[in-house]
Motif scaffolding. Structure first.
Motif, PDB file in Angstrom:
ATOM      1  N   HIS A   1     -69.974 -38.448  -2.340  1.00 36.58           N
ATOM      2  CA  HIS A   1     -69.005 -39.548  -2.345  1.00 36.58           C
ATOM      3  C   HIS A   1     -68.133 -39.596  -1.091  1.00 36.58           C
ATOM      4  CE1 HIS A   1     -70.063 -40.855  -6.300  1.00 36.58           C
ATOM      5  NE2 HIS A   1     -69.724 -39.711  -6.866  1.00 36.58           N
ATOM      6  N   ILE A   2     -68.329 -38.668  -0.180  1.00 37.98           N
ATOM      7  CA  ILE A   2     -67.489 -38.678   1.029  1.00 37.98           C
ATOM      8  C   ILE A   2     -68.301 -39.056   2.269  1.00 37.98           C
ATOM      9  CG2 ILE A   2     -65.825 -37.061   0.083  1.00 37.98           C
ATOM     10  CD1 ILE A   2     -67.172 -34.852   1.716  1.00 37.98           C
ATOM     11  N   GLN A   3     -69.428 -39.733   2.054  1.00 43.12           N
ATOM     12  CA  GLN A   3     -70.209 -40.244   3.168  1.00 43.12           C
ATOM     13  C   GLN A   3     -69.613 -41.575   3.643  1.00 43.12           C
ATOM     14  OE1 GLN A   3     -72.557 -38.034   4.265  1.00 43.12           O
ATOM     15  NE2 GLN A   3     -71.676 -36.851   2.579  1.00 43.12           N
ATOM     16  N   ASP A   4     -70.182 -42.130   4.706  1.00 37.04           N
ATOM     17  CA  ASP A   4     -69.646 -43.375   5.260  1.00 37.04           C
ATOM     18  C   ASP A   4     -69.791 -44.554   4.311  1.00 37.04           C
ATOM     19  OD1 ASP A   4     -68.931 -42.026   7.531  1.00 37.04           O
ATOM     20  OD2 ASP A   4     -70.718 -42.601   8.665  1.00 37.04           O
ATOM     21  N   LEU A   5     -70.814 -44.495   3.465  1.00 38.75           N
ATOM     22  CA  LEU A   5     -71.075 -45.573   2.514  1.00 38.75           C
ATOM     23  C   LEU A   5     -71.174 -44.988   1.108  1.00 38.75           C
ATOM     24  CD1 LEU A   5     -73.785 -47.612   4.480  1.00 38.75           C
ATOM     25  CD2 LEU A   5     -71.416 -48.304   4.051  1.00 38.75           C
TER      26      LEU A   5
ATOM     27  N   HIS B   1     -64.317 -46.525   1.026  1.00 38.37           N
ATOM     28  CA  HIS B   1     -65.508 -47.385   1.050  1.00 38.37           C
ATOM     29  C   HIS B   1     -65.173 -48.863   0.837  1.00 38.37           C
ATOM     30  CE1 HIS B   1     -68.017 -43.662  -0.336  1.00 38.37           C
ATOM     31  NE2 HIS B   1     -67.909 -43.710   0.968  1.00 38.37           N
ATOM     32  N   LEU B   2     -64.015 -49.149   0.271  1.00 40.07           N
ATOM     33  CA  LEU B   2     -63.710 -50.528  -0.113  1.00 40.07           C
ATOM     34  C   LEU B   2     -63.733 -51.486   1.076  1.00 40.07           C
ATOM     35  CD1 LEU B   2     -60.881 -49.920  -2.758  1.00 40.07           C
ATOM     36  CD2 LEU B   2     -63.345 -50.122  -3.114  1.00 40.07           C
ATOM     37  N   PRO B   3     -63.031 -51.203   2.190  1.00 43.05           N
ATOM     38  CA  PRO B   3     -63.079 -52.156   3.311  1.00 43.05           C
ATOM     39  C   PRO B   3     -64.464 -52.250   3.947  1.00 43.05           C
ATOM     40  CG  PRO B   3     -61.846 -50.177   3.903  1.00 43.05           C
ATOM     41  CD  PRO B   3     -62.075 -50.101   2.441  1.00 43.05           C
TER      42      PRO B   3
END
Length: 268
Positions: A76-80, A228-230
């Motif tokens: 969950h801490i990847q770029d996407l 990840h939201l933006p």
């Protein structure tokens, strides 16, 4: 780009038998290595703040294994965002899993499915989902309480394991293990109550999820990690599509297409 996720995992009936026996013995043991609970058809470990893993049966002898390791899981801490259902077989209980991922959010960092062998979503080789680490902690095992092979406690433990696997746990096999563990003045009905909740007595059968019949065409991935939201919103704007928010979610959870995930199999 992708590696197969680790499938060097014991078969579900082994994890289940060990975990159910441990859960049955929890009321009688002073155990600081972790707890195992059975509730509503789910076997779940709690490893003293390090995370958990849970096992759930699906009709047809299939199973799901999922969880999170607080130190090792980095899906969950990847770029996407991650799509934990990518490449899943048709029989997955898709709606149940969708609800699980929404309700547990980042507390589900790994997922495996069993249908004679373990499978799971594809992940890049640099991403560790944490399954191997949390399983290695052995919260479901009773190693510190069971003596060497051939001892009374080892023999009684194996007898109860076999009864759990066969679904025919009865009073004598429970009493035998309690006696071998030298548990004094124990009421075995507590253990039998756990066995009943696990569906491994002659009166109670396993609680299984119904199998699915194919991946939904409108499947979406919950996006709740604030970083990840933006990014996901910008991807949607570039494609000219609308990303909707899950009603009532706080903080907001977006419903994104699976292709927006770093391990998307679209076009593969």
């Amino acid at each position: 780009m992708f590696d197969q996720v680790s499938t060097d995992v014991p078969p579900p009936d082994e994890l289940w038998a060990q975990g159910v026996v441990k859960a049955m013995m929890v009321p009688y043991l002073d155990d600081c290595s972790g707890h195992v609970l059975v509730d509503g058809g789910t076997l779940r470990t709690e490893d003293i703040g390090n995370g958990y893993w849970a096992l759930r049966w699906v009709e047809g002898g299939r199973a799901l294994l999922y969880g999170y390791d607080n130190d090792a899981s980095d899906t969950h801490i990847q770029d996407l965002p991650v799509d934990l259902l990518a490449g899943g077989p048709a029989w997955l209980p898709w709606a149940w899993l969708q609800d699980l991922l929404v309700n547990e959010d980042y507390s589900v960092a790994f997922l495996r499915w069993w249908d004679g062998s373990w499978g799971g979503p594809p992940l890049p080789d640099h991403v560790d989902d944490g399954l191997a680490i949390i399983l290695a902690d052995g919260a479901e095992r009773m190693d510190e309480f069971i003596d060497e092979d051939g001892s009374p406690s080892a023999l009684a433990y194996q007898d109860l394991m076999r009864a759990v696997t066969a679904g025919n746990v009865e009073l004598p096999v429970v009493e035998a293990l309690l006696a071998a563990l030298d548990v004094q003045d124990a009421d075995p009905r507590e253990a039998l109550d756990v066995a009943a909740r696990a569906g491994v007595t002659r009166e109670e059968g396993l609680v299984e999820l119904p199998a699915g019949d194919g991946e939904p065409s409108d499947r979406w991935v919950p996006v709740f990690y604030h970083d990840h939201l933006p990014t996901v919103t910008a991807m949607a704007e570039r494609e000219g599509i609308e990303i909707v928010e899950l009603p009532g979610s706080e903080p907001p959870t977006l419903k994104a297409p699976p292709r927006f995930c770093f391990n998307s199999t679209s076009g593969a």
